[in-house]
Design a protein around this motif. Structure first.
Motif, PDB file in Angstrom:
ATOM      1  N   GLY A   1       0.794  -1.204   0.000  1.00  0.00           N
ATOM      2  CA  GLY A   1       0.000   0.000   0.000  1.00  0.00           C
ATOM      3  C   GLY A   1       0.832   1.262   0.000  1.00  0.00           C
ATOM      4  N   PRO A   2       0.162   2.412  -0.182  1.00  0.00           N
ATOM      5  CA  PRO A   2       0.864   3.700  -0.193  1.00  0.00           C
ATOM      6  C   PRO A   2       1.719   3.888   1.054  1.00  0.00           C
ATOM      7  N   THR A   3       2.977   4.218   0.834  1.00  0.00           N
ATOM      8  CA  THR A   3       3.954   4.359   1.909  1.00  0.00           C
ATOM      9  C   THR A   3       4.471   5.793   1.943  1.00  0.00           C
ATOM     10  N   TYR A   4       4.450   6.380   3.118  1.00  0.00           N
ATOM     11  CA  TYR A   4       4.863   7.774   3.279  1.00  0.00           C
ATOM     12  C   TYR A   4       6.252   8.021   2.703  1.00  0.00           C
ATOM     13  N   LEU A   5       6.361   9.124   1.928  1.00  0.00           N
ATOM     14  CA  LEU A   5       7.646   9.536   1.372  1.00  0.00           C
ATOM     15  C   LEU A   5       8.113  10.861   1.966  1.00  0.00           C
ATOM     16  N   SER A   6       7.237  11.870   1.932  1.00  0.00           N
ATOM     17  CA  SER A   6       7.628  13.191   2.407  1.00  0.00           C
ATOM     18  C   SER A   6       6.377  14.032   2.644  1.00  0.00           C
ATOM     19  N   HIS A   7       6.584  15.198   3.209  1.00  0.00           N
ATOM     20  CA  HIS A   7       5.480  16.144   3.389  1.00  0.00           C
ATOM     21  C   HIS A   7       6.008  17.558   3.281  1.00  0.00           C
TER      22      HIS A   7
ATOM     23  N   SER B   1      -2.015  26.721   5.582  1.00  0.00           N
ATOM     24  CA  SER B   1      -2.624  26.047   6.724  1.00  0.00           C
ATOM     25  C   SER B   1      -2.780  24.552   6.496  1.00  0.00           C
ATOM     26  N   THR B   2      -2.134  24.030   5.457  1.00  0.00           N
ATOM     27  CA  THR B   2      -2.259  22.607   5.132  1.00  0.00           C
ATOM     28  C   THR B   2      -0.905  21.923   5.148  1.00  0.00           C
ATOM     29  N   ILE B   3      -0.944  20.601   5.263  1.00  0.00           N
ATOM     30  CA  ILE B   3       0.234  19.763   5.055  1.00  0.00           C
ATOM     31  C   ILE B   3      -0.077  18.831   3.895  1.00  0.00           C
ATOM     32  N   VAL B   4       0.810  18.811   2.913  1.00  0.00           N
ATOM     33  CA  VAL B   4       0.640  17.958   1.743  1.00  0.00           C
ATOM     34  C   VAL B   4       1.544  16.737   1.903  1.00  0.00           C
ATOM     35  N   VAL B   5       0.932  15.557   1.934  1.00  0.00           N
ATOM     36  CA  VAL B   5       1.654  14.293   2.136  1.00  0.00           C
ATOM     37  C   VAL B   5       1.866  13.615   0.792  1.00  0.00           C
ATOM     38  N   SER B   6       3.102  13.235   0.511  1.00  0.00           N
ATOM     39  CA  SER B   6       3.432  12.502  -0.708  1.00  0.00           C
ATOM     40  C   SER B   6       3.837  11.073  -0.363  1.00  0.00           C
ATOM     41  N   TYR B   7       3.611  10.169  -1.309  1.00  0.00           N
ATOM     42  CA  TYR B   7       3.863   8.742  -1.097  1.00  0.00           C
ATOM     43  C   TYR B   7       4.884   8.226  -2.105  1.00  0.00           C
TER      44      TYR B   7
ATOM     45  N   PHE C   1      -2.491  17.183  18.798  1.00  0.00           N
ATOM     46  CA  PHE C   1      -2.967  16.615  17.546  1.00  0.00           C
ATOM     47  C   PHE C   1      -4.496  16.623  17.491  1.00  0.00           C
ATOM     48  N   TYR C   2      -5.014  17.316  16.477  1.00  0.00           N
ATOM     49  CA  TYR C   2      -6.455  17.416  16.272  1.00  0.00           C
ATOM     50  C   TYR C   2      -6.884  16.529  15.106  1.00  0.00           C
ATOM     51  N   PRO C   3      -8.096  15.984  15.178  1.00  0.00           N
ATOM     52  CA  PRO C   3      -8.634  15.290  14.000  1.00  0.00           C
ATOM     53  C   PRO C   3      -8.645  16.240  12.808  1.00  0.00           C
ATOM     54  N   ALA C   4      -8.240  15.734  11.656  1.00  0.00           N
ATOM     55  CA  ALA C   4      -8.049  16.596  10.495  1.00  0.00           C
ATOM     56  C   ALA C   4      -8.857  16.115   9.303  1.00  0.00           C
ATOM     57  N   LEU C   5      -9.168  17.046   8.446  1.00  0.00           N
ATOM     58  CA  LEU C   5      -9.777  16.723   7.170  1.00  0.00           C
ATOM     59  C   LEU C   5      -8.664  16.395   6.192  1.00  0.00           C
ATOM     60  N   ALA C   6      -8.769  15.268   5.520  1.00  0.00           N
ATOM     61  CA  ALA C   6      -7.750  14.832   4.569  1.00  0.00           C
ATOM     62  C   ALA C   6      -8.395  14.656   3.204  1.00  0.00           C
ATOM     63  N   ILE C   7      -7.837  15.309   2.210  1.00  0.00           N
ATOM     64  CA  ILE C   7      -8.394  15.314   0.863  1.00  0.00           C
ATOM     65  C   ILE C   7      -7.391  14.732  -0.109  1.00  0.00           C
ATOM     66  N   ILE C   8      -7.829  13.762  -0.897  1.00  0.00           N
ATOM     67  CA  ILE C   8      -6.976  13.200  -1.940  1.00  0.00           C
ATOM     68  C   ILE C   8      -6.865  14.201  -3.078  1.00  0.00           C
ATOM     69  N   SER C   9      -5.644  14.512  -3.456  1.00  0.00           N
ATOM     70  CA  SER C   9      -5.389  15.396  -4.591  1.00  0.00           C
ATOM     71  C   SER C   9      -4.313  14.757  -5.450  1.00  0.00           C
ATOM     72  N   ALA C  10      -4.740  14.174  -6.565  1.00  0.00           N
ATOM     73  CA  ALA C  10      -3.847  13.395  -7.425  1.00  0.00           C
ATOM     74  C   ALA C  10      -3.185  12.293  -6.592  1.00  0.00           C
ATOM     75  N   ASN C  11      -1.857  12.313  -6.485  1.00  0.00           N
ATOM     76  CA  ASN C  11      -1.155  11.272  -5.725  1.00  0.00           C
ATOM     77  C   ASN C  11      -0.708  11.753  -4.352  1.00  0.00           C
ATOM     78  N   THR C  12      -1.339  12.806  -3.864  1.00  0.00           N
ATOM     79  CA  THR C  12      -1.033  13.332  -2.537  1.00  0.00           C
ATOM     80  C   THR C  12      -2.289  13.395  -1.692  1.00  0.00           C
ATOM     81  N   VAL C  13      -2.091  13.604  -0.401  1.00  0.00           N
ATOM     82  CA  VAL C  13      -3.209  13.849   0.512  1.00  0.00           C
ATOM     83  C   VAL C  13      -2.955  15.190   1.188  1.00  0.00           C
ATOM     84  N   ILE C  14      -3.942  16.093   1.125  1.00  0.00           N
ATOM     85  CA  ILE C  14      -3.833  17.423   1.722  1.00  0.00           C
ATOM     86  C   ILE C  14      -4.600  17.408   3.034  1.00  0.00           C
ATOM     87  N   VAL C  15      -3.910  17.735   4.113  1.00  0.00           N
ATOM     88  CA  VAL C  15      -4.446  17.589   5.463  1.00  0.00           C
ATOM     89  C   VAL C  15      -4.541  18.965   6.128  1.00  0.00           C
TER      90      VAL C  15
END
Length: 580
Positions: A381-387, A392-398, A427-441
């Motif tokens: 499965g998708p494995t964390y690469l970088s962020h 006000s967002t964090i963009v997670v790449s895999y 740490f607060y519960p966050a909204l996470a949105i799929i954007s192409a091959n990243t997740v924006i949190v």
């Protein structure tokens, strides 16, 4: 009297000279041998005897027993051909006693090892587990899959070098016998056998036992290999599973091992588990004399909401232990699979033994199909690469190799179980949105994010995966130590709609970076309402429509938004907007 002693002496010599040829009992009818290898055979007979082995595939060998009557030898096995499963016979003789082994197959042999989640079979809580897997077991007509279960002795606390005789023999997989097989190795074997690119006989040897620490599966040599290796059962000088169970099958020729263990160790000090795991693998490989593959399973979610005053999952001992487990990938020819997505509902979180074992076995098989058999397919499965922090967002790449053909959610809902924190480490519960091959949190409670965590709690039931169905790995971007380094805030997760991540092709939105205007284009004539929502699902603008687009909505600034189009046909369409 002298004649009497002579008779006794003669009788003893006669007994000694006619010692019966023996092999470990698992050299039996129905067994599976590792293909295309010098496979190991061993046993006992009278000292100085010549043991001859003849196989019906045209190979033979002989060996002379040593002074103790022990013998060991190798014989070359044929190559297994996909789609074919010829049965063979093997004859072993010392000139006096002959042993015939029939209905022997040649294919791929794997060992399944670990504690109760690897050991579980239909006989455990049959009203629950047998019923849940009934359809699969009743259809288990796979005569080319064979199982050998190494049963534990009466007492697992074996403290001497005296080894019990293993009484196990190979069983052919059928709708009847499958009820006696452990679930995960059954599904693992079935996935290997059923893949058209492999499709050779599969043999599974199960050496698992419930409720044991990792040290119980290790030899004395492995336990002494490093000062950082921990004997979690220090009262026993020899490990209680290794001696009576695992050592018995060494060096039966195998392709690899699958491993599911850690529930015992997660509640004990985890220091040393990484080194214990590495030492165990190295010792197994040395003992077998081959650098075989070793694949393991992350711990499943486990959380009882009734024990927490707020009924929320705010602890993360299991994710911390998963990080220790994940260190296995630093050892060559290993891999690990995720199962945090397999709890069907919150009630199952109170089960240390999750019901759904099929995907676990199949995911382990996927690793083997790719890494051992060279099959071109997605196997993790998708494995964390970088962020990176964007406003006000964090963009997670895999890692690209783990994305498959793209990201999605398993249930079609918003991505769940992301948490985000600022410099205060709350740490607060966050909204996470799929954007192409990243997740924006993001979270409205964290305007200046620093770190993000995914599925980093004991009961996190995940839904992010690649399109091929492999779940994303839990991760964190911080390095806070222990359970005191961070604070989890008890809030509900933001939620928009069930299809918040779906970009409908007939809708397009473009934010105007200068005028703060959102332009919406759509072709449907049945749209009666257009709404603009914030990341918490609050409606900011609601505009009635009586025609198709385009339209413009104004008065919005940098943030993540959702545009929802309501239809008279009774369905809604949603598109996300990211304005930086």
């Amino acid at each position: 009297m002298k004649k009497f002693y002579f008779i006794i002496l003669f009788f003893c010599c006669y007994l000694h000279s006619t010692a019966v040829l023996t092999l470990p009992r698992f050299f039996s009818n129905n067994m599976v041998l590792q293909q295309n290898t010098q496979t190991n055979f061993w046993g006992k007979a009278d000292a100085g005897k010549t043991i001859s082995i003849t196989a019906s595939w045209g190979q033979s060998t002989s060996v002379v027993t040593n002074a103790s009557g022990v013998w060991t030898t190798k014989i070359q096995t044929p190559v297994a051909i996909p789609g074919q499963a010829p049965t063979y016979s093997i004859t072993i003789t010392d000139g006096t006693t002959t042993i015939n082994l029939n209905n022997v197959l040649v294919g791929e042999v794997w060992v399944s090892n670990g504690q109760s989640n690897m050991w579980l079979h239909a006989g455990y809580q049959p009203t629950v587990f047998a019923v849940y897997h009934k359809a699969e077991l009743d259809a288990a007509n796979f005569p080319n899959i064979r199982f050998l279960t190494i049963n534990p002795p009466v007492s697992l606390q074996t403290k001497t070098a005296t080894l019990p005789v293993v009484d196990s023999t190979w069983m052919v997989c059928s709708p009847t016998s499958a009820y006696n097989f452990a679930f995960i190795p059954f599904y693992f074997a079935r996935a290997l056998y059923s893949h058209p690119a492999l499709n050779v006989p599969i043999g599974m040897i199960n050496t698992s036992w419930a409720g044991r620490p990792i040290s119980d599966f290790m030899s004395a040599t492995a336990l002494a290999s490093s000062t950082s290796v921990i004997n979690y059962n220090a009262g026993s000088p020899q490990s209680s599973v290794y001696l009576p169970m695992i050592k018995q099958i060494i060096p039966y020729s195998i392709k690899g091992m699958i491993w599911y263990q850690g529930e015992y160790n997660v509640n004990s000090p985890t220091a040393g588990y990484t080194d214990s795991q590495a030492a165990m693998i190295a010792d197994y490989r040395a003992s077998w004399g081959t650098n075989f593959s070793f694949y393991t399973v992350q711990l499943a979610p486990y959380f009882d909401p009734t024990t927490h005053p707020s009924n929320r999952d705010l602890s993360y001992g299991i994710p911390l232990f998963r990080e220790v487990q994940n260190a296995i990938v630093n050892t060559p020819k290993t891999g690990i699979v995720v199962n945090a997505d397999l709890c069907p509902d919150s009630a199952n979180l109170r089960q240390i033994h999750p019901l759904n074992k099929r995907p676990v076995g199949e995911r382990l098989a996927a690793l083997a199909l790719v890494k051992d058999y060279g099959i071109n397919m997605v196997c993790e499965g998708p494995t964390y690469l970088s962020h990176k922090i964007q406003g006000s967002t964090i963009v997670v790449s895999y890692k690209p190799s783990t994305l498959g053909t793209g990201l999605m959610t398993k249930d079609g809902k918003s991505v769940s179980n992301f948490r985000i924190a600022g410099s205060d480490n709350k740490f607060y519960p966050a909204l996470a949105i799929i954007s192409a091959n990243t997740v924006i949190v993001s979270s409205p409670n964290v305007p200046n994010p620093v770190n993000v965590r995914y599925a980093f709690s004991d009961g996190a039931m995940t839904n992010l995966q690649n399109i091929e169905g492999f779940p994303a790995f839990p991760f964190r971007t911080d390095n806070l130590s222990g359970l005191n380094g961070a604070t989890y805030i008890d809030l509900a997760y933001p939620s928009i709609t069930a299809n918040a991540n779906v970009l409908e092709p007939k809708i397009s939105c473009s934010p105007n970076p200068v005028q703060d205007i959102l332009n919406i284009n759509f072709s449907e004539n049945d749209i009666y309402m257009v709404e603009l929502l914030d990341i918490n699902g609050r409606i900011l603008i609601s505009k009635k429509m009586n025609h198709s687009g385009p339209i413009s909505l104004s008065a919005f600034s940098t943030n993540i938004y959702f545009c929802r189009l309501k239809s008279t046909a009774g369905f809604n369409k949603m598109v996300k907007i990211i304005k930086c």
